[in-house]
Write a protein that holds these residues in place. Structure first.
Motif, PDB file in Angstrom:
ATOM      1  N   ALA B 310       0.824  -1.207   0.000  1.00  0.00           N
ATOM      2  CA  ALA B 310       0.000   0.000   0.000  1.00  0.00           C
ATOM      3  C   ALA B 310       0.856   1.253   0.000  1.00  0.00           C
ATOM      4  CB  ALA B 310      -0.924  -0.006   1.223  1.00  0.00           C
ATOM      5  N   SER B 311       2.099   1.144   0.472  1.00  0.00           N
ATOM      6  CA  SER B 311       2.903   2.349   0.625  1.00  0.00           C
ATOM      7  C   SER B 311       3.218   2.999  -0.724  1.00  0.00           C
ATOM      8  CB  SER B 311       4.195   2.049   1.386  1.00  0.00           C
ATOM      9  OG  SER B 311       4.955   1.131   0.657  1.00  0.00           O
ATOM     10  N   ASP B 312       3.369   2.204  -1.788  1.00  0.00           N
ATOM     11  CA  ASP B 312       3.521   2.841  -3.104  1.00  0.00           C
ATOM     12  C   ASP B 312       2.367   2.509  -4.039  1.00  0.00           C
ATOM     13  OD1 ASP B 312       4.025   0.282  -3.944  1.00  0.00           O
ATOM     14  OD2 ASP B 312       6.139   0.598  -4.420  1.00  0.00           O
ATOM     15  N   GLY B 313       1.511   1.596  -3.626  1.00  0.00           N
ATOM     16  CA  GLY B 313       0.322   1.284  -4.404  1.00  0.00           C
ATOM     17  C   GLY B 313       0.573   0.477  -5.666  1.00  0.00           C
ATOM     18  N   LYS B 314       1.765  -0.069  -5.799  1.00  0.00           N
ATOM     19  CA  LYS B 314       2.062  -0.823  -7.023  1.00  0.00           C
ATOM     20  C   LYS B 314       1.764  -2.304  -6.849  1.00  0.00           C
ATOM     21  CE  LYS B 314       5.751   2.125  -8.594  1.00  0.00           C
ATOM     22  NZ  LYS B 314       6.808   2.529  -7.698  1.00  0.00           N
TER      23      LYS B 314
END
Lengths: 624, 324
Positions: B310-314
């Motif tokens: 979730a921290s970069d959403g990739k």
């Protein structure tokens, strides 16, 4: 797990969800598991059998009930301590006004049509509430974030117009199955079972013919004392035989085209009278027959039926429609969930296709085209719902720098199946969030105010209860609290040509269009133009303005007829049933549901557009 | 009558209408004959189960003897309202099976008792796919080999969600699948390494752009194994030990420490055994889709790791296989 700060924000957040369908069911579940405790949920729809493959909060015995209410009850079973308020209502109804929207910290959309999305966008802008918007089709999906003043609003980019067909392609020169479906649905079905007062080309060719012949029998009307079966036979011969024969007389039309073949029942099914006589005695009783195909013993809707079987389904569906819905005849509107309507339209489309040498399709495929059915699977909806919740948490903790739009792809792009992109800035020429004026090119002496209201203000601008003013003069307004004489005045204005209005609209006039519920207003600059191309500009008027020309080249590619990019989109959407989706892409006569496809087209554009963003992304990937 | 068994029933056609428009009738028929075993039920596994039951697999078997506990319920929507009196009353598998049957009465949902490690090889003959939830590396490798040693191909998946991050591993062995190219259906083949082989790829030969989660998860599982922890039994207090292990593993793999940033390790350690529900939905959606693809032999499968954070959403696919 969520941080303490996030948990605190989640616990006290008040959420508005619009839509309790495919995305909505997943979203409600994920919100509640995440710890959200106060959720309001609006959905006007009731549950259908075809929802059950993905809207997992619903069961077969819920069919026909309110989605919002059943979803609420289902979730309370595993989390009884949350507050869920369900509204079985249209989000456009007046109870959901700006004050209502202001009660919420964030609005989460899981809608299936452009009109409602625009409406919610405007209310969110007016109320100053952030909006997380979403859409899916098949394996593809997207989540976007709209925060007033920080990111683009939902309407900052024009959406590709839905495909429409030249009228003569539909009435006279079809070349694809979809043309025949539009004919069957819009002309044949409406003429036989819908509003007979609507202008309809099915009759037009016969005007000369019937005036020449002395017979008084109206070809498409059931005569007194006539059996429905023999009426159906008559309709068949008239529509597929007589009308085609009449069209063939115009020899010029067929010089460079394949000529259609007139079809008559006595050639296709010589024994049909005998055949149906028998079936009438035991069949066509309302209680055992809501489907022509099952009465006829046709089992597989995925199979392409013979011309004979299509003719049988055509006749039988008319018969059963009269037997079971006699009272509704004259008011029926095509509904993709009405088996008989689907059967009639598929059979009629196939018979016409056969006549014109176009491949026939299965009922299953034709139903998809006729109903603009969006392909939908549970997994994409679950993924998209998860992404919506992640974005909502960022908004609630004011972590706006990390807000992302995310695309869910079918095939990885640079290894990514889920691709986050930084949100776009507001479009300074957006007519919604930047109040940039639009221009309307129109023939002011040939168009009526009604045309402007219906074709532009309501259909193109999604303004539901418009107030139209010229300076301080109100030309048109609706509402329950209007004086009677004003209602009369406004109604009479509708049927006046623009130049004949009490304050005439001419070249250079500026009209203001407002909607009090949406707190929306925009100015329309009128530009007079004499001529419009009937085929390309059937409305007889065109919206222009900086907003519409500010679209990127990739976006223009989505306009029908554009080069490869648009086709790629179709391919991406199509997945397994390429040809059908190809048609589906084109048949989007009505706005509802098509948006799902549009958003994907939009997505492609942005992905292409975002080489820069991708570079940024790669940099950040390296950093991690 | 024979023809009947080969075509979808009226009910299947009605309920599966929207998805048949995505993957076609033939794929739906193959799907409805598939048998899937699920070992270890966590929040993300509950999502996978929901997805494949809704899609209409033939048979789902759940294996998880763990009794009901508050922690098991946290991100699992298959378990109805939980009160502490219910604690330990019945297995997670039996409770979840009930909910899943309700989701789609056309799918047969069974509960298998016992421990997967004690199951003989022949046990796996009854399945077309096995999904293993959070478990020790040793157990995952064991089940993978059991699947490999069958006469028929048995697809093998692992899935684990740790806080806001998650990972999927796929072993389809030698796998042929159809996909649409224009109007034509074409068949292609992919070869997958097993888990043992995939994890033995030297780090120095793996691209630096590879998701950091791949390396971080290796350190976490190594730590849990060495310390004799139950997978997920980890906290921020373990960070110093994890950092030491990182140094050791990176040295022995001849790569720099930066392959595994401290922030990523810290996030995984902080998560402990918790799962963030939206991340479960995302990873469970991806894996559900992969299982549907593999059971219907339709669509290109992902090879052979998937990571989301979730921290970069990739959501990234990483192919980490030994060079041929």
């Amino acid at each position: 797990m969520a941080s303490a700060e996030e948990l605190a924000a989640i616990k006290k957040a008040k959420i508005l969800m619009v839509g309790a369908g495919g995305i909505g069911c997943e979203l409600l579940k994920t919100l509640v598991l995440t710890g959200f405790r106060d959720i309001h949920l609006i959905d006007m729809d009731t549950i259908e059998v075809s929802n059950l493959n993905r809207q997992f909060l619903f069961r077969k015995h819920h069919v026909g009930q309110s989605k919002a209410k059943v979803a609420r009850e289902a979730v309370l079973k595993f989390r009884p301590d949350v507050n869920i308020v369900a509204y079985h209502a249209n989000v456009k109804s007046t109870e959901f006004n700006v004050e209502f929207f202001q009660n919420f910290h964030v609005v989460l959309n899981g809608l299936d049509n452009l009109d409602a999305r625009r409406h919610v966008n405007r209310l969110c802008l007016a109320a100053g509430v952030p909006l997380v918007e979403s859409g899916t089709t098949g394996y593809l999906g997207q989540v976007t974030v709209h925060i007033k003043g920080k990111t683009e609003c939902y309407e900052c980019q024009p959406k590709p117009a839905p495909k429409t067909y030249p009228i003569c392609t539909i009435t006279s020169t079809p070349s694809k199955p979809v043309h025949c479906v539009v004919w069957a649905k819009e002309l044949a079905f409406t003429r036989l079972f819908g509003d007979k007062n609507q202008a309809n080309d099915l009759d037009s060719q016969t005007k000369e013919a019937s005036s020449a012949s002395e017979q008084q029998v109206l070809p498409l009307e059931l005569q007194e004392g006539e059996s429905v079966a023999s009426f159906a036979f008559r309709v068949f011969d008239y529509v597929f035989g007589h009308n085609i024969e009449a069209a063939l007389k115009n020899e010029d039309a067929w010089k460079s085209r394949r000529k259609p073949v007139p079809l008559y029942l006595n050639k296709i099914l010589p024994n049909i009278a005998e055949e149906f006589k028998g079936s009438c005695e035991n069949g066509a009783r309302p209680e055992n027959s809501c489907s022509a195909m099952s009465v006829l013993g046709l089992k597989n809707p995925q199979e392409v039926w013979s011309i004979e079987d299509n003719a049988r389904v055509f006749l039988k569906s008319i018969e059963i429609l009269y037997a079971t819905k006699s009272k509704a005849i004259g008011t029926l509107v095509f509904d993709k969930d009405d088996q008989l309507a689907v059967e009639f339209v598929s059979a009629a489309a196939n018979i016409r296709s056969y006549s014109f040498g176009i491949p026939m399709l299965s009922l299953f495929d034709l139903k998809g085209i006729a109903g603009n059915i969006v392909h939908a699977i549970a997994t994409t909806n679950a993924i998209i719902a998860g992404l919506i919740v992640l974005e909502a948490i960022k908004i609630l903790t004011s972590d706006f720098n990390h807000s992302r739009m995310t695309y869910c792809l079918e095939h990885p792009s640079k290894k990514l199946l889920l691709m986050p992109v930084e949100p776009f800035e507001p479009n300074s020429s957006c007519y919604v969030c930047s109040q940039t004026p639009l221009s309307l090119e129109v023939n002011t002496s040939k168009s009526k105010l009604r045309d402007v209201v219906e074709k532009i203000v309501k259909a193109k601008l999604s303004v539901h209860s418009p107030v139209i003013m010229q300076g301080s003069n109100i030309l048109y307004e609706t509402g329950e609290d209007l004086e009677k004489d004003m209602v009369l005045l406004y109604t009479s204005n509708l049927d006046k040509f623009l130049v004949d209005l009490p304050t005439p609209i001419t070249n250079g006039t500026v009209l203001s269009v407002e909607d009090f519920q949406q707190e929306f207003s925009c100015n329309l600059h009128i530009k007079h133009r004499d001529e419009f191309d009937e085929e390309k500009e059937p409305d007889g008027m065109i919206l222009t303005g900086k907003w519409l020309t500010s679209q990127t080249p990739e976006q223009q590619l989505n306009v029908p007829g554009g080069p490869t990019e648009g086709n790629n989109v179709v391919e991406a959407v199509a997945g397994e049933t390429k040809t059908i989706n190809d048609e589906l892409q084109e048949v989007d006569g009505d706005f509802a549901e098509i948006l799902e496809v549009n958003t994907v087209a939009d997505k492609k554009r942005k992905i292409q557009d975002e080489e820069q963003a991708q570079k940024r992304m790669r940099v950040s990937l390296d950093e991690r | 009558m024979e023809a009947e068994t080969d075509s979808l029933t009226e009910q299947e056609t009605a309920v599966y209408d929207r998805q048949i428009r995505v993957w076609g009738v033939e794929a739906q028929k193959r799907l409805s004959k598939s048998r899937v075993l699920v070992v270890g039920i966590t929040g993300v596994v509950a999502e996978v189960c929901k997805n494949i039951v809704l899609a209409g697999i033939g048979k789902l078997t759940l294996l998880d003897d763990k009794p009901l506990s508050e922690e098991a319920v946290a991100s699992n929507f298959l378990i109805p309202f939980f009160s502490t009196e219910d604690e330990g009353c019945c297995s997670i598998a039996s409770i979840c099976a009930e909910a899943l049957r309700d989701f789609n009465p056309m799918v047969h949902v069974f509960v298998e008792e016992g421990n997967v490690i004690e199951k003989p090889g022949s046990f796996f003959d009854d399945y077309d796919a096995v999904i293993v939830g959070r478990s020790s590396l040793g157990l995952r490798k064991h089940v993978n080999l059991m699947c490999r040693n069958r006469s028929r191909r048995v697809a093998f998946y692992t899935v684990d969600c740790r806080g806001s991050s998650g990972a999927v591993f796929v072993d389809l062995q030698k796998y042929a699948y159809s996909s649409q190219k224009g109007n034509a259906e074409i068949w292609q083949e992919k070869h997958f390494p097993n888990l043992e082989e995939a994890l033995s790829v030297p780090w120095s030969s793996i691209s630096k752009k590879t998701s950091k989660l791949f390396f971080a998860m290796r350190i976490i599982e190594e730590f849990e194994q060495c310390e004799g922890r139950v997978p997920g039994q980890i906290s921020c207090e373990d960070l110093p030990a994890l950092m030491a292990l990182r140094k050791k593993m990176c040295e022995s793999q001849a790569v720099g420490d930066s392959m595994v940033p401290e922030s990523v390790l810290k996030r995984l350690a902080d998560a402990g055994n918790a799962e963030l529900p939206p991340v479960c939905a995302i990873i469970g959606g991806i894996l559900g889709q992969e299982v549907v693809k593999a059971m219907s032999c339709k669509g290109e499968p992902l090879k052979n790791h998937f990571f989301f954070t979730a921290s970069d959403g990739k959501g990234v696919i990483e192919d980490i296989s030994p060079s041929q």
